[in-house]
Write an enzyme that holds these catalytic residues in place. Sequence first.
Site, mmCIF file in Angstrom:
data_model
loop_
_atom_site.group_PDB
_atom_site.id
_atom_site.type_symbol
_atom_site.label_atom_id
_atom_site.label_comp_id
_atom_site.label_asym_id
_atom_site.label_seq_id
_atom_site.Cartn_x
_atom_site.Cartn_y
_atom_site.Cartn_z
ATOM 1 N N GLU A 205 43.359 -1.504 10.487
ATOM 2 C CA GLU A 205 43.758 -0.946 10.920
ATOM 3 C C GLU A 205 45.241 -0.569 12.545
ATOM 4 O O GLU A 205 46.158 -1.515 11.487
ATOM 5 C CB GLU A 205 42.712 -0.951 12.442
ATOM 6 C CG GLU A 205 42.503 -2.454 13.022
ATOM 7 C CD GLU A 205 41.440 -2.400 14.249
ATOM 8 O OE1 GLU A 205 41.265 -1.316 15.165
ATOM 9 O OE2 GLU A 205 40.957 -3.405 14.342
ATOM 10 N N LYS B 109 35.457 -6.029 20.504
ATOM 11 C CA LYS B 109 37.004 -5.604 21.726
ATOM 12 C C LYS B 109 36.281 -6.717 22.707
ATOM 13 O O LYS B 109 36.634 -6.363 23.907
ATOM 14 C CB LYS B 109 36.630 -4.006 22.646
ATOM 15 C CG LYS B 109 37.639 -3.293 23.399
ATOM 16 C CD LYS B 109 37.838 -1.994 22.799
ATOM 17 C CE LYS B 109 38.269 -1.326 23.612
ATOM 18 N NZ LYS B 109 39.915 -1.470 23.919
ATOM 19 N N LEU C 292 38.382 -1.879 14.786
ATOM 20 C CA LEU C 292 37.439 -2.212 15.588
ATOM 21 C C LEU C 292 37.180 -0.324 15.456
ATOM 22 O O LEU C 292 37.910 0.295 15.101
ATOM 23 C CB LEU C 292 38.389 -1.555 17.413
ATOM 24 C CG LEU C 292 37.456 -1.158 18.502
ATOM 25 C CD1 LEU C 292 36.686 -2.708 19.008
ATOM 26 C CD2 LEU C 292 38.378 -1.106 19.592
ATOM 27 N N TYR D 240 36.166 -5.178 26.778
ATOM 28 C CA TYR D 240 36.972 -4.107 27.923
ATOM 29 C C TYR D 240 37.123 -3.206 27.287
ATOM 30 O O TYR D 240 36.948 -3.166 26.044
ATOM 31 C CB TYR D 240 38.601 -4.839 28.045
ATOM 32 C CG TYR D 240 39.191 -4.364 26.769
ATOM 33 C CD1 TYR D 240 39.270 -5.296 26.081
ATOM 34 C CD2 TYR D 240 40.076 -3.513 26.726
ATOM 35 C CE1 TYR D 240 40.077 -5.167 24.476
ATOM 36 C CE2 TYR D 240 40.977 -2.903 25.714
ATOM 37 C CZ TYR D 240 41.102 -3.628 24.443
ATOM 38 O OH TYR D 240 41.777 -3.812 23.744
HETATM 39 N N1 PLP Z 1 41.622 -1.095 16.891
HETATM 40 C C1 PLP Z 1 41.899 -1.169 17.867
HETATM 41 C C2 PLP Z 1 42.771 -2.577 17.513
HETATM 42 C C3 PLP Z 1 42.551 -1.203 19.266
HETATM 43 O O1 PLP Z 1 42.554 -2.196 20.862
HETATM 44 C C4 PLP Z 1 41.986 0.113 19.997
HETATM 45 C C5 PLP Z 1 41.934 0.239 21.949
HETATM 46 O O2 PLP Z 1 41.930 -0.565 22.356
HETATM 47 C C6 PLP Z 1 41.475 1.374 18.705
HETATM 48 C C7 PLP Z 1 41.314 0.454 17.778
HETATM 49 C C8 PLP Z 1 41.138 2.439 19.243
HETATM 50 O O3 PLP Z 1 40.040 2.512 20.157
HETATM 51 P P1 PLP Z 1 39.381 3.756 20.534
HETATM 52 O O4 PLP Z 1 39.632 4.994 19.418
HETATM 53 O O5 PLP Z 1 38.350 3.870 21.067
HETATM 54 O O6 PLP Z 1 40.519 3.402 21.669
#
Ligand code: PLP
Length: 280
Positions: A176, A144, A200, A33
């Site tokens: 994270e 993701k 991620l 997603y």
């Molecule tokens: N880390 C995780 C586990 C996430 O689910 C998300 C966003 O959904 C992020 C980091 C941040 O990613 P982004 O900056 O692309 O929204």
Amino acid sequence: MEALGYYNGAYGPLDEMTVPMTDRAVYYGDGVYEATPTRNKVIYALDAHVNRMLRSASLLRIDMPMDTEALKAELKRMVALVDGGDNVLYWQLSRGTARRAHPFPEGTKANLMMMITPYRFPDLTQYVKCITLEDTRFLHCNIKTLNLIPSIMAMQTAKEQGCYEAILHRGGRVTECSKSNVHILKDGRLITAPADNLILSGIARAHLLEACAALGIPAEERPYTVKELMRADEILITSSTSFLRRAVSVDGQDAGAKDPENFEALKSYVWTRFLRETSV
Ligand code: PLP
């Protein structure tokens, strides 16, 4: 229309849309997603999100049901159907529709689902509290995927403790958060966990690194520990829908909030970047 849903070409009011029980997303979470804000009917950082979805899908060996340009056109069509105010666009791709069996089904096509919902952007001048928790997720956090159970449990624990996020770590190494990336500033340098399989690689993280480069703030992509987090000058939390939040308390102790100048400069850069890219 307040919130709109889409499933394989069919549109409707979000809460009235249904998906087949045999969509593999339903019983396996077998899919990927993306989510990003939209403003003035512009999808923020569209190319970066679509490219990450292609990477995630390819790592799970899910074939895209359409080419990249057609996917972008479908996403833009969705956004064009709703008010041009502030929204979040979410889309997911599941491996397909088939009776439940672990191996990949044959002869099915990936299912594309989208949702667009009104969204109020966070007030970035409100600072947040976090907790730390052991990271109990699997070793494919760079993909993701729809499998978010440990993240959901962590977020709920944070919420129950009146906190905005759970900062996750593996044996003391910060990875994270449940739905964001976390970074620290120390002695004028940004430190962020490397974009390996434990995190991620966030689009907002990339925007933060871009901000550092533009502002002359040196950035290091390296593992760092909870101890370093607790001694950091600033603790920054990023995601596409939250932009850049400043954590000022961790596990009930005051933390960060010691380098307001760099924090303000970074916040202003990422927010202005968003406004610029989504203005018409
Ligand atoms: N880390 C995780 C586990 C996430 O689910 C998300 C966003 O959904 C992020 C980091 C941040 O990613 P982004 O900056 O692309 O929204």
